[in-house]
Motif scaffolding. Structure first.
Motif, PDB file in Angstrom:
ATOM      1  N   TYR A 500       2.187   2.205 -15.464  1.00  0.00           N
ATOM      2  CA  TYR A 500       2.249   0.878 -16.080  1.00  0.00           C
ATOM      3  C   TYR A 500       1.328  -0.076 -15.314  1.00  0.00           C
ATOM      4  O   TYR A 500       1.135   0.069 -14.094  1.00  0.00           O
ATOM      5  N   HIS A 553       6.695  -6.279 -15.042  1.00  0.00           N
ATOM      6  CA  HIS A 553       6.519  -5.030 -15.791  1.00  0.00           C
ATOM      7  C   HIS A 553       6.176  -5.377 -17.236  1.00  0.00           C
ATOM      8  O   HIS A 553       6.698  -6.347 -17.800  1.00  0.00           O
ATOM      9  N   VAL A 565       7.481  -7.395 -10.507  1.00  0.00           N
ATOM     10  CA  VAL A 565       6.734  -6.460  -9.666  1.00  0.00           C
ATOM     11  C   VAL A 565       6.337  -7.137  -8.358  1.00  0.00           C
ATOM     12  O   VAL A 565       6.451  -6.538  -7.280  1.00  0.00           O
TER      13      VAL A 565
END
Length: 795
Positions: A500, A553, A565
């Motif tokens: 990701y 995210h 994050v």
């Protein structure tokens, strides 16, 4: 008749009428005969009485001449009528009357501060002057001759309006000193209203004068209704017409947007390291441009060298356009930078094309401590990069390493520093997946003090073992972004099967400079989107209040928002940057340290701002906001982190506030009763523009703490620069009034109708039947009759 009334009112002790006032007399009485008697019956009795009286005098005074009989009969009839008049209780009602006032309304909103020069200044008596100044010049010219003429024989009501109408203080205007005082009050008005509502102002004035509608209403305005069409002047014109008030509308300003480029809202760091990119952002608002682009140049003031330029395409509707760029300074020192746009031919305001900023460029090294339990990839690559960075003095602690490691690696420490001073020498500490028990009993307390009190920067890189789960119940819980109840229940670190790419939040894009991978925000976002993704993530489903999410995210969510994050929080005087992943090293794939090193370098420099600011962050200087409206107070606040440095003299903290292209003033700050280490004061700037403030006392070895702020009018008020002549003309037509160019406004006093006198207050009752004068007159009549009857031998 006027002389007789004036004398009578003086004799009765009534106050004299003022200029434009008069009096109205009315009589009142009661009938001296019973209410049920018909008027015809009373008339017959009166004729019979007069005839009987005449017959009696003819009989008793047969030897008198006809004129003597008539005299005696007339005196007797006068006495009877006088007695009947007193019996009817006559009362004189004297009411004060006056001509209706003339109301003059002056627009004092911020749009009236515009200057219309050259061909754009229509109907202007002073080309290039502010719109408001053009109006005051007409009102006060030749010792206020226009206002004196308008107030001849009638009251004058003067108002200023922006959001609402406010009366201008007036005296009786009876002497030259009164007129001088009025001129001073008008000159004190500043066109700084944050909104314009001409229709509401007219309604207010009509409501205030509802007892006596004004003889006329004169409005000086540019017609700009900033709050919407419902506040345009034409919406109230029907009400003005129904009240029978002539409306004279004087448009002020230009029908063409004045040519102007406004550079404002410049944001730039005031300190930087030598060779580091310095981000500069600002806004451009333009009107009436002959070209489609405006070039902003960033120049050094000392040598005039242009460091960079950026082209900006302004919007046609006058809305601001943001620009951004970066510059690099390769030498240390104190440098002033000018941001400039070219001055256009015929530009109405040449003072808003330049902004100056001060930059302190430093080259001292940053002291960084890197702590990790095992040599993870993040530790390895970060250590290698920091060792190559000449601006960083690095020391490392690898907790699980062999004792020989500290002897073989020149950066390695054998253990975590055990003294407070040893910890405080660092500017930034980076802690990885370490158990606090491995650092020693004193380490957590020193780390907490390092952040909260010294203002140091702390970067926490999470991992699967101890950080952050193993810190539950420790003193360092306050440095973590999650609350205690959530920390104890955190799930294990998850490793996804698909990579990701973290997405920057708005705060991450604009609030901090650590993700600046290119010269602009958009280019930086494209770089981040092309970097390799991550797999691991420590899930933080809920955050503490005040924690800022910088990157999140792309699709996985916590209790309310997407999973963070990278987060940032302020803890005391310092900042804590938390990485919920330890995989930033993946950004090195095919890129080396180009973006990986740039991120870490910018993060460490951002967190070490206390080092840049000097004084080890012992003194902080801030304003409560960065943008203010006109006449709003600006709160200046200085905080001494170290109590030993707090001045003992209450007047020992002073701040200089300087306006770009303007003057300066000094403000003395006072200590707060509940926080003696915090000094606070206020200043109220009157003009628009950018202000630079710095602490002038106490003195500092390096550059003093400083702050910048900006004063501006509301954007909606300044969006439209053109006079709304069409609406002003429509308002005058609907109200049955007249649209008068400013150049012809001198004739308005001749056109104002005189008006009809109306009562100003209830009349004063004068009970004539109770006064001595009527009784004396009745006695005089009776005495005269008695005297003549004796003289003519009738008694």
């Amino acid at each position: 008749m006027s002389t007789w009334k004036t004398f009578s009112e003086w004799y009765l002790g009534l106050p004299s009428a003022q200029s434009g006032e008069g009096t109205r007399w009315e009589w009142g009485w009661q009938t001296p005969w019973p209410q049920g008697w018909p008027v015809a019956f009373v008339s017959v009795l009166a004729v019979a009485f007069v005839a009987g009286l005449w017959w009696a005098y003819r009989r008793d005074a047969a030897l008198l001449k006809r004129w003597q009989v008539a005299t005696l009969a007339g005196l007797r009839i006068a006495a009877v009528l006088g007695a009947m008049a007193l019996w009817s209780q006559p009362t004189l009602w004297i009411a004060k009357t006056g001509l209706p006032a003339v109301a003059v309304l002056i627009d004092s909103s911020a749009s009236m501060s515009f200057r219309d020069s050259g061909s754009t200044a229509t109907d202007s008596t002073d080309s290039g002057a502010r719109r408001f100044d053009q109006v005051t010049e007409l009102l006060l010219r030749d010792d206020a001759a226009w206002l004196r003429s308008l107030s001849q024989g009638r009251p004058l009501r003067l108002y200023q309006f922006a959001g609402e109408a406010a009366p201008v203080e007036l005296t009786e205007l009876a002497t030259d000193d009164d007129w001088k005082k009025l001129g001073e009050n008008i000159r004190k008005i500043e066109p700084d209203g944050t909104e314009t509502r001409p229709a509401e102002a007219v309604r207010q004035v009509l409501a205030e004068l509802r007892g006596m509608p004004p003889a006329a209403m004169v409005i000086f305005s540019d017609g700009v209704a900033s709050e919407g069409d419902a506040d345009k002047l034409s919406t109230v014109s029907d009400l003005v017409r129904r009240r029978g008030v002539p409306l004279f509308v004087v448009p002020v300003g230009s029908d063409v947007a004045g040519r102007d480029v406004h550079l404002f809202d410049v944001v730039m760091d005031d300190v930087a390291f030598k060779g580091d990119p310095v981000s500069i952002a600002g806004k451009i608002r333009a009107n009436g441009l002959p070209q489609s682009k405006v070039t902003v140049a960033i120049k050094r003031v000392d040598n005039g060298k242009t460091l960079t330029t950026v082209d900006v395409t302004p919007r046609a509707d006058g809305q601001p356009v943001r620009f951004e760029t970066t510059v690099k300074i390769d030498e240390a020192g104190e440098i002033d930078l000018d941001l400039e746009t070219p001055v256009l031919t015929g530009e109405v305001d040449k003072s808003n094309n330049r902004e100056r900023r001060h930059l302190s460029v430093r080259e001292e090294k940053l002291h960084v401590l890197l702590v990790e339990s095992a040599p993870r990839y993040e530790f390895r690559y970060l250590k290698q990069w920091l060792e190559r960075d000449n601006s960083v003095e690095l020391q490392t602690l690898l907790v699980d390493a062999d004792p020989e490691y500290a002897q073989e690696d020149r950066t390695a420490l054998p253990y975590f520093p055990v003294q407070r001073e040893a910890v405080w020498k660092y500017d930034v500490i980076v802690i990885g997946d370490v158990s606090l028990t491995q650092l020693g009993a004193t380490a957590p307390g020193w780390i907490l003090d390092f952040v909260r009190e010294k203002g140091g920067g702390l970067i926490l890189v999470s991992g699967p073992r101890a950080n952050p789960r193993g810190w539950t119940g420790s003193v360092l819980e306050s440095l973590l972004p999650v609350p205690s109840d959530t920390l104890a229940l955190l799930p294990p670190t998850t490793d996804a099967t698909e990579a990701y790419s973290p997405q920057l939040t708005l705060d991450g894009q604009k609030g901090v400079p650590i993700f600046r991978f290119a010269d602009s925000e958009s280019a930086s976002a494209q770089v981040l989107k092309g970097l390799p993704g991550f797999y691991g993530l420590v899930e933080l489903p809920r955050l503490k209040p005040g924690v800022r999410v910088l990157a999140e995210h792309p699709y996985r969510r916590g209790e309310r928002e997407r999973l963070p994050v990278i987060t940032l929080q302020q803890v005391g005087a310092g900042k804590v940057l938390f990485h919920a992943t330890d995989e930033l090293w993946r950004w090195r794939f095919r890129q080396g340290d180009a973006y990986y090193g740039r991120y870490w370098g910018q993060s460490i420099r951002y967190l070490s701002r206390g080092k840049l600011l000097g004084q080890d962050r012992a003194v902080e200087f801030i304003t409560d906001r960065q943008v203010y409206r006109r006449n709003e107070p600006v709160v200046l606040r200085v905080r001494f982190v170290e109590e030993r440095q707090v001045p003992t003299d209450d007047a020992a903290v002073r701040v200089i506030v300087e306006q770009t292209n303007g003057g300066r003033q000094e403000v003395t700050l006072k200590p707060l009763a509940f926080a003696p280490n915090v000094f606070e004061g206020q200043i109220t700037p009157s003009g628009e523009g950018t202000y630079h403030a710095w602490v002038s006392r106490p003195s500092f070895t390096g550059p003093p703490p400083a702050a910048d702020f900006r004063v501006e009018s509301t954007q909606r008020e300044l969006q439209q620069r053109m006079t709304d002549r069409a609406d002003l003309k429509l308002a005058a037509q609907r109200a049955g009034g007249r649209l008068v160019p400013l150049a012809d406004a001198k004739s308005i006093p001749e056109w104002v109708p005189p008006g009809v006198a109306v009562p100003l207050e209830y009349g004063v009752a004068v009970p004539v039947w109770q006064r001595s004068e009527p009784l004396l007159l009745l006695a005089l009549i009776l005495g005269t009759e008695w005297f003549l009857r004796r003289r003519w031998r009738l008694v």
